[in-house]
Design a protein around this motif. Sequence first.
Motif, PDB file in Angstrom:
ATOM      1  N   ARG A 175      12.246   1.760 -11.067  1.00  0.00           N
ATOM      2  CA  ARG A 175      11.802   1.806 -12.524  1.00  0.00           C
ATOM      3  C   ARG A 175      10.566   0.800 -12.822  1.00  0.00           C
ATOM      4  O   ARG A 175      10.565  -0.297 -12.412  1.00  0.00           O
ATOM      5  CB  ARG A 175      13.007   1.096 -13.313  1.00  0.00           C
ATOM      6  N   VAL A 176       9.493   1.402 -13.406  1.00  0.00           N
ATOM      7  CA  VAL A 176       8.265   0.906 -13.472  1.00  0.00           C
ATOM      8  C   VAL A 176       7.999   0.509 -14.867  1.00  0.00           C
ATOM      9  O   VAL A 176       8.202   1.424 -15.719  1.00  0.00           O
ATOM     10  CB  VAL A 176       7.123   1.629 -12.963  1.00  0.00           C
ATOM     11  N   THR A 177       7.211  -0.532 -15.269  1.00  0.00           N
ATOM     12  CA  THR A 177       7.055  -0.771 -16.480  1.00  0.00           C
ATOM     13  C   THR A 177       5.594  -0.657 -16.615  1.00  0.00           C
ATOM     14  O   THR A 177       4.710  -1.288 -16.084  1.00  0.00           O
ATOM     15  CB  THR A 177       7.201  -2.360 -17.100  1.00  0.00           C
ATOM     16  N   GLY A 190       3.712  -6.207 -10.836  1.00  0.00           N
ATOM     17  CA  GLY A 190       4.810  -6.631 -11.550  1.00  0.00           C
ATOM     18  C   GLY A 190       6.036  -5.994 -11.317  1.00  0.00           C
ATOM     19  O   GLY A 190       7.114  -6.131 -11.832  1.00  0.00           O
ATOM     20  N   LEU A 191       6.135  -5.245 -10.066  1.00  0.00           N
ATOM     21  CA  LEU A 191       7.364  -4.908  -9.637  1.00  0.00           C
ATOM     22  C   LEU A 191       8.445  -5.607  -9.365  1.00  0.00           C
ATOM     23  O   LEU A 191       8.072  -6.782  -8.529  1.00  0.00           O
ATOM     24  CB  LEU A 191       7.218  -3.751  -8.473  1.00  0.00           C
ATOM     25  N   ARG A 192       9.727  -5.618  -9.766  1.00  0.00           N
ATOM     26  CA  ARG A 192      10.667  -6.395  -9.732  1.00  0.00           C
ATOM     27  C   ARG A 192      11.727  -5.795  -8.797  1.00  0.00           C
ATOM     28  O   ARG A 192      12.100  -4.658  -8.640  1.00  0.00           O
ATOM     29  CB  ARG A 192      11.224  -6.982 -10.928  1.00  0.00           C
ATOM     30  N   LEU A 193      12.614  -6.695  -8.033  1.00  0.00           N
ATOM     31  CA  LEU A 193      13.649  -6.582  -7.198  1.00  0.00           C
ATOM     32  C   LEU A 193      14.754  -5.766  -8.115  1.00  0.00           C
ATOM     33  O   LEU A 193      15.290  -4.853  -7.691  1.00  0.00           O
ATOM     34  CB  LEU A 193      14.313  -7.761  -6.692  1.00  0.00           C
ATOM     35  N   SER A 194      14.829  -6.182  -9.369  1.00  0.00           N
ATOM     36  CA  SER A 194      16.009  -5.536 -10.172  1.00  0.00           C
ATOM     37  C   SER A 194      15.480  -4.342 -10.640  1.00  0.00           C
ATOM     38  O   SER A 194      16.373  -3.346 -11.262  1.00  0.00           O
ATOM     39  CB  SER A 194      15.945  -6.393 -11.485  1.00  0.00           C
ATOM     40  N   GLN A 195      14.240  -3.650 -10.227  1.00  0.00           N
ATOM     41  CA  GLN A 195      13.910  -2.298 -10.925  1.00  0.00           C
ATOM     42  C   GLN A 195      13.788  -1.461  -9.436  1.00  0.00           C
ATOM     43  O   GLN A 195      13.231  -0.361  -9.488  1.00  0.00           O
ATOM     44  CB  GLN A 195      12.361  -2.461 -11.275  1.00  0.00           C
ATOM     45  N   LEU A 250       0.968  -1.035   0.003  1.00  0.00           N
ATOM     46  CA  LEU A 250      -0.121  -0.050   0.124  1.00  0.00           C
ATOM     47  C   LEU A 250       0.910   1.268  -0.078  1.00  0.00           C
ATOM     48  O   LEU A 250       0.577   2.125  -0.797  1.00  0.00           O
ATOM     49  CB  LEU A 250      -0.841   0.002   1.337  1.00  0.00           C
ATOM     50  N   GLU A 251       1.898   1.351   0.884  1.00  0.00           N
ATOM     51  CA  GLU A 251       2.926   2.298   0.855  1.00  0.00           C
ATOM     52  C   GLU A 251       3.383   2.762  -0.527  1.00  0.00           C
ATOM     53  O   GLU A 251       3.453   3.872  -1.024  1.00  0.00           O
ATOM     54  CB  GLU A 251       3.930   2.200   1.837  1.00  0.00           C
ATOM     55  N   THR A 252       3.860   1.627  -1.153  1.00  0.00           N
ATOM     56  CA  THR A 252       4.255   1.670  -2.593  1.00  0.00           C
ATOM     57  C   THR A 252       3.464   2.202  -3.524  1.00  0.00           C
ATOM     58  O   THR A 252       3.825   3.143  -4.267  1.00  0.00           O
ATOM     59  CB  THR A 252       4.969   0.444  -3.046  1.00  0.00           C
ATOM     60  N   MET A 253       2.210   1.888  -3.920  1.00  0.00           N
ATOM     61  CA  MET A 253       1.079   2.196  -4.603  1.00  0.00           C
ATOM     62  C   MET A 253       0.950   3.821  -4.375  1.00  0.00           C
ATOM     63  O   MET A 253       0.593   4.398  -5.292  1.00  0.00           O
ATOM     64  CB  MET A 253      -0.048   1.426  -4.520  1.00  0.00           C
ATOM     65  N   TYR A 254       0.708   4.096  -3.147  1.00  0.00           N
ATOM     66  CA  TYR A 254       0.345   5.458  -3.025  1.00  0.00           C
ATOM     67  C   TYR A 254       1.685   6.360  -3.234  1.00  0.00           C
ATOM     68  O   TYR A 254       1.667   7.268  -3.660  1.00  0.00           O
ATOM     69  CB  TYR A 254      -0.137   5.613  -1.556  1.00  0.00           C
ATOM     70  N   ALA A 255       2.673   6.030  -2.465  1.00  0.00           N
ATOM     71  CA  ALA A 255       3.930   6.941  -2.353  1.00  0.00           C
ATOM     72  C   ALA A 255       4.333   7.093  -4.087  1.00  0.00           C
ATOM     73  O   ALA A 255       5.071   7.959  -4.331  1.00  0.00           O
ATOM     74  CB  ALA A 255       4.767   6.444  -1.898  1.00  0.00           C
ATOM     75  N   CYS A 256       4.151   6.176  -4.720  1.00  0.00           N
ATOM     76  CA  CYS A 256       4.631   6.235  -6.082  1.00  0.00           C
ATOM     77  C   CYS A 256       3.643   6.246  -7.244  1.00  0.00           C
ATOM     78  O   CYS A 256       3.960   6.351  -8.560  1.00  0.00           O
ATOM     79  CB  CYS A 256       5.658   4.941  -6.718  1.00  0.00           C
ATOM     80  N   GLY A 257       2.416   6.244  -6.933  1.00  0.00           N
ATOM     81  CA  GLY A 257       1.328   6.429  -8.016  1.00  0.00           C
ATOM     82  C   GLY A 257       1.084   5.425  -8.801  1.00  0.00           C
ATOM     83  O   GLY A 257       0.822   5.661  -9.823  1.00  0.00           O
ATOM     84  N   LEU A 258       1.342   3.936  -8.418  1.00  0.00           N
ATOM     85  CA  LEU A 258       1.485   2.961  -9.201  1.00  0.00           C
ATOM     86  C   LEU A 258      -0.207   2.404  -9.662  1.00  0.00           C
ATOM     87  O   LEU A 258      -1.089   2.506  -8.928  1.00  0.00           O
ATOM     88  CB  LEU A 258       2.367   1.883  -8.752  1.00  0.00           C
TER      89      LEU A 258
END
Length: 325
Positions: A193-195, A179-184, A164-172
């Motif tokens: 880095r978002v695809t 689909g977010l990866r460790l390598s991103q 939830l923190e990531t979705m809100y803080a980054c607007g995903l």
Amino acid sequence: MWEASINGFKVHLRMERSLSAHTIEAYERDVKILTRYLLQAGKPVGPEAISLEELEGCVRWVAELGMTATSQARMISGIRTFFRYLLLEDMVPHDPSQLLEAPKTPRKLPDFLSVQEIDAMIAQVPEHVGFKKDPKSGQYKLDPETGQKIPNDEHLVQRNIALLETMYACGLRVSEAVGLRLSQLYFQEGFIRVTGKGDKERLIPIGDSTVEHINIYRKDFRSRIDIARGHEDILFLNRRGKGLTRVMVFLIIKELAALANIKKNISPHTFRHSFATHLVEAGADLVSVQEMLGHESITTTEIYTHLNREYLRDMLVQFHPAFNR
């Protein structure tokens, strides 16, 4: 002629524009509505001979069948894209859809959450995964033998908070989150880095607090999971070590909103709307917000300037000369 043109159009959308299979299907459906209209109207003309009047007849036909104004606009957009492709490939002498007008559609303003509502939902995460509060003390009950919260499923707590923190803080978008990866993750540089749609990549700043939540989840809980083959690089995992689905995230957010007694129509996209709204309200310029959201057109981003009417009025009262005489 129609079948060959549509097949070429699909290849163009996939190879040249890198659109998703779902989007390509939608465009194909739009064009096939046009071909059905021509068939039932007794006008067996190919795309090279179709006129504006016939396109307008198709729009009237779908309106009489009950298609909403929003769906009509969506269909017209697909038809315009199709004829732009044909013109680009010299398959038609001109574009008959250039003057095709779309019906006026009301611009629906999406729901968004306040910072307090987002905090309230995150505060419900332990309760949501099964930790029980003592009704008198308000504290989570502990197992007398282990001293741990009951049940001890803290992996899900940390995962859901980090999600939830990531979705809100980054607007995903939800698809970008699952689909977010460790390598991103480029935490030292302060970016992820978002695809996004059409496999387009963008860099989004990430704050220290969100980084901390992700690192707690990764180091203390994700590392204890037996990760399924092929999912080793996926950040957010379920109990079986596989990536989360969009449906699972939708259910988590719906249930958290209910626990927090939030009556708005909440979905994963609400966190993205909230991200953009709070940025615009704080004074961020639209071009920067557009870049972080990955919007192709600035007009899509402009809707966030209309979300908080009270905020806009406050800005007028504060800065406009007519309110300060």
